[in-house]
Design a protein around this motif. Sequence first.
Motif, PDB file in Angstrom:
ATOM      1  N   GLU A 175     -24.155 -12.175 -10.466  1.00 55.52           N
ATOM      2  CA  GLU A 175     -24.100 -10.629 -10.726  1.00 55.52           C
ATOM      3  C   GLU A 175     -24.491  -9.857  -9.436  1.00 55.52           C
ATOM      4  OE1 GLU A 175     -23.878  -7.538 -13.435  1.00 55.52           O
ATOM      5  OE2 GLU A 175     -23.445  -9.573 -13.549  1.00 55.52           O
ATOM      6  N   GLU A 176     -25.516 -10.243  -8.669  1.00 52.61           N
ATOM      7  CA  GLU A 176     -26.072  -9.436  -7.679  1.00 52.61           C
ATOM      8  C   GLU A 176     -24.695  -9.457  -6.517  1.00 52.61           C
ATOM      9  OE1 GLU A 176     -29.202 -11.557  -6.055  1.00 52.61           O
ATOM     10  OE2 GLU A 176     -30.437 -11.076  -7.483  1.00 52.61           O
ATOM     11  N   GLU A 177     -23.950 -10.511  -6.356  1.00 58.20           N
ATOM     12  CA  GLU A 177     -22.929 -10.485  -5.671  1.00 58.20           C
ATOM     13  C   GLU A 177     -21.754  -9.420  -6.076  1.00 58.20           C
ATOM     14  OE1 GLU A 177     -22.823 -11.567  -2.464  1.00 58.20           O
ATOM     15  OE2 GLU A 177     -24.787 -12.128  -2.719  1.00 58.20           O
ATOM     16  N   LYS A 178     -21.480  -9.580  -7.447  1.00 59.46           N
ATOM     17  CA  LYS A 178     -20.675  -8.561  -7.984  1.00 59.46           C
ATOM     18  C   LYS A 178     -20.929  -7.213  -7.646  1.00 59.46           C
ATOM     19  CE  LYS A 178     -18.798  -7.507 -12.565  1.00 59.46           C
ATOM     20  NZ  LYS A 178     -18.819  -7.677 -13.920  1.00 59.46           N
ATOM     21  N   ASN A 179     -22.295  -6.862  -7.765  1.00 65.44           N
ATOM     22  CA  ASN A 179     -22.618  -5.389  -7.396  1.00 65.44           C
ATOM     23  C   ASN A 179     -22.391  -5.080  -6.055  1.00 65.44           C
ATOM     24  OD1 ASN A 179     -23.720  -5.045  -9.982  1.00 65.44           O
ATOM     25  ND2 ASN A 179     -25.792  -5.664  -9.548  1.00 65.44           N
TER      26      ASN A 179
ATOM     27  N   ASN B 222     -31.776 -23.538 -16.516  1.00 69.05           N
ATOM     28  CA  ASN B 222     -32.473 -22.536 -15.722  1.00 69.05           C
ATOM     29  C   ASN B 222     -31.448 -22.532 -14.489  1.00 69.05           C
ATOM     30  OD1 ASN B 222     -34.723 -22.365 -17.454  1.00 69.05           O
ATOM     31  ND2 ASN B 222     -35.727 -24.228 -16.461  1.00 69.05           N
TER      32      ASN B 222
ATOM     33  N   ASP C  42     -25.848 -17.521 -12.373  1.00 69.01           N
ATOM     34  CA  ASP C  42     -25.256 -16.353 -13.094  1.00 69.01           C
ATOM     35  C   ASP C  42     -26.040 -15.290 -12.591  1.00 69.01           C
ATOM     36  OD1 ASP C  42     -23.719 -17.563 -14.714  1.00 69.01           O
ATOM     37  OD2 ASP C  42     -25.141 -17.654 -16.293  1.00 69.01           O
ATOM     38  N   GLN C  43     -27.361 -15.033 -12.258  1.00 71.49           N
ATOM     39  CA  GLN C  43     -27.837 -13.850 -11.541  1.00 71.49           C
ATOM     40  C   GLN C  43     -27.389 -13.677 -10.149  1.00 71.49           C
ATOM     41  OE1 GLN C  43     -32.121 -14.709 -11.603  1.00 71.49           O
ATOM     42  NE2 GLN C  43     -32.442 -14.187 -13.868  1.00 71.49           N
ATOM     43  N   PHE C  44     -27.110 -14.903  -9.456  1.00 72.26           N
ATOM     44  CA  PHE C  44     -26.601 -14.877  -8.191  1.00 72.26           C
ATOM     45  C   PHE C  44     -25.352 -13.838  -8.121  1.00 72.26           C
ATOM     46  CE2 PHE C  44     -24.143 -16.514  -4.530  1.00 72.26           C
ATOM     47  CZ  PHE C  44     -25.072 -16.073  -3.575  1.00 72.26           C
TER      48      PHE C  44
ATOM     49  N   SER D 176     -28.279 -22.794 -14.141  1.00 68.06           N
ATOM     50  CA  SER D 176     -27.183 -21.995 -14.659  1.00 68.06           C
ATOM     51  C   SER D 176     -27.492 -20.246 -14.714  1.00 68.06           C
ATOM     52  CB  SER D 176     -26.873 -22.279 -15.975  1.00 68.06           C
ATOM     53  OG  SER D 176     -25.705 -21.498 -16.582  1.00 68.06           O
ATOM     54  N   VAL D 177     -28.755 -20.240 -15.054  1.00 68.25           N
ATOM     55  CA  VAL D 177     -29.268 -18.710 -15.165  1.00 68.25           C
ATOM     56  C   VAL D 177     -29.196 -17.999 -13.850  1.00 68.25           C
ATOM     57  CG1 VAL D 177     -31.318 -17.201 -15.740  1.00 68.25           C
ATOM     58  CG2 VAL D 177     -30.392 -18.897 -17.250  1.00 68.25           C
ATOM     59  N   LEU D 178     -29.914 -19.056 -13.027  1.00 74.30           N
ATOM     60  CA  LEU D 178     -30.020 -18.434 -11.407  1.00 74.30           C
ATOM     61  C   LEU D 178     -28.602 -18.148 -10.729  1.00 74.30           C
ATOM     62  CD1 LEU D 178     -32.820 -20.896 -10.239  1.00 74.30           C
ATOM     63  CD2 LEU D 178     -33.101 -18.649 -10.788  1.00 74.30           C
TER      64      LEU D 178
END
Length: 467
Positions: free
Chosen positions: A327-331, A317, A323-325, A319-321
Motif C-alpha cells: 500500500e505504501e509503495e502504491k502511494n 500478521n 499488504d501495508q508495504f 500478510s498484513v505487513l
Amino acid sequence: MKKFKSLLELINWISLELEKTNLFDDTVVFEGDISRAKISSAGDLFIEVSQRNEKGKTFKINVFLSRYYIKTLIDNLGLKNIKELENKSWNFLGKISFWPTTSTFAIRLQSLFPLGDSKLEKRRKEIIKRLKIKGLLRERENKLESLQPIRKIAVISSETAAGYGDFIKNINKLKNPPLIHLYPSSMQGVEVPINVSKALKRIIESKINYDVIALIRGGGSQSDLMYFDDYNLAENIAWVSNNKIPVLTGIGHEQDITIPDYVSYMRFSTPTEVARSIVNQIEVFNNQINDNFQNIIYSINNIFLHAEFYTKNILNNLSVLIDQFFEEEKNKMNVYHNSLTFFERILENSESFISKELNSFDFISKYINNEINIIKNDNYNIEKTIRNLFEVYESNLLKKLNDYYLEITKNSPFSSFLSGGAVLVQNSEVIDSVYKLDKKKNLEIKLRDGEVESIIKEVKYYKEEMK
C-alpha cells in the motif's frame, strides 16, 4: 540270623538300618516332666524327661539342645537359669536322634512350651515396653504405595513351608513378577531368633538393593510362634527396616500377632496377604506409568496443535505487513504518476516555449529520465525488499519452531519416538541408556503403529560413555 564280630559292628548296623527309615525325619511332639537339667562340659544343655504310668513305672528319655540356643530358650521362657526348668510339666517338640556311643535314643530339642500357667504374656509385655522406650515400635501405619515399585524381594522363610509356596504362587500371577531371593531360616522353635537374625545380616551383606524383605511363616499354635517374641530379634528387624530395607511380616494367622509385627514396616496377617499386597502395589505403578505415557502423548499433540495455531497467527500478521508495504509503495507510485502528469501538462501548454528554449527542454528531459530511473530502481528495491523479508521471516520462523520443539523434548526419553523412531521399554521402565538394560530380560520396542518384543543378543558400549 545276623552275626557280628563286635558290639561296635552291631551298633553301626543298627544305626544304618535306622537311617533307612523316616524315623529321624519326622518331628515329634509330646508332654513330660523335666526331672533334671544340666550343662555339659562342652556347654550344651541336657535335659532328663520322665513320666510315670498308671502302674507306677517311670519312663525316661534325654533331650539335647545346642549351647548356641540356650540363652534364647531361657530368655523366651522368662527364666533366670536352667534349674527353673526342673520339676515342671512341658510340651516338647523335636526330632529323634540315635546316639551310637551309648546305644540310646535322644530328642534334639526344637521348641519347649510350658503347660499350665506361665510368664510368657508378662514377658511379652515387658519386651514391648522396652521397644517403646527405645523408640523402635512402629508409630504409624505405612503403605506399600509410598515405596518405589517393588522389583527385588528378599524372603526369609523355610523353603519347604506351605506359607512360602503360597507367597510364590501369588507373586507369579504378575505378567512380569519381581526378582525373589530366598534366605532360608528355621521358622519354628528355639532356633528362630538366631537364624532369622543371621538371614537379615546375609541380606544386608549381599549389597543387593532389595526393595523389601518379606519375613513369612504360615499358621501355627502358640508354642510354634512363641520364639518370634524375642527382644534381640525385634531390635534387629527394627534397625534393618528403619535404616536399610523395609521389612514386611506375615507370620501365622489373622489373629496371631508376634513381636516382629510391632517393629516391621508393615504387618500382614498371612504370607498370602503379603504377596497380594505386593502384586497390587506393582499393578498400581504399572497403571500409573501407562496413564502418564498417554498423558505425555496427549500433551505433545496439544503442543503441536497450539504451535499450528500460533503459526497461522504469525502468517496472518506477516500478510498484513506485506499488504501495508504494498500500500505504501502504491502511494509512492501515485506520487510518481502525478509528477509525470504535471510535466505532461507543462509540455502541452508550453510548446512554443520549449521550441525556443531547447536547453530548457533538455533539462526537463533529463529530469524525467532521472525520475524514471528512480522509479525503476524503486521497483527493484521493492522486489528485493519483499524477497529479503520473506527469507528472514522464513529463517526466523523455522528456527523458532525448531528451538521450541527441542526445548519441549530435550529431556524426554521419548524424543526419538517423536522424531519417527521408537521407545525401548524393559521391566515397565523406559530405557535411555545401555547401562540400564537387563540382558536376561526381553526388550519391548514401541513404535507409533505397534509394538515389537525382542531378545537381547549383544550389548555394545561406546568408549565415550564408558569413560
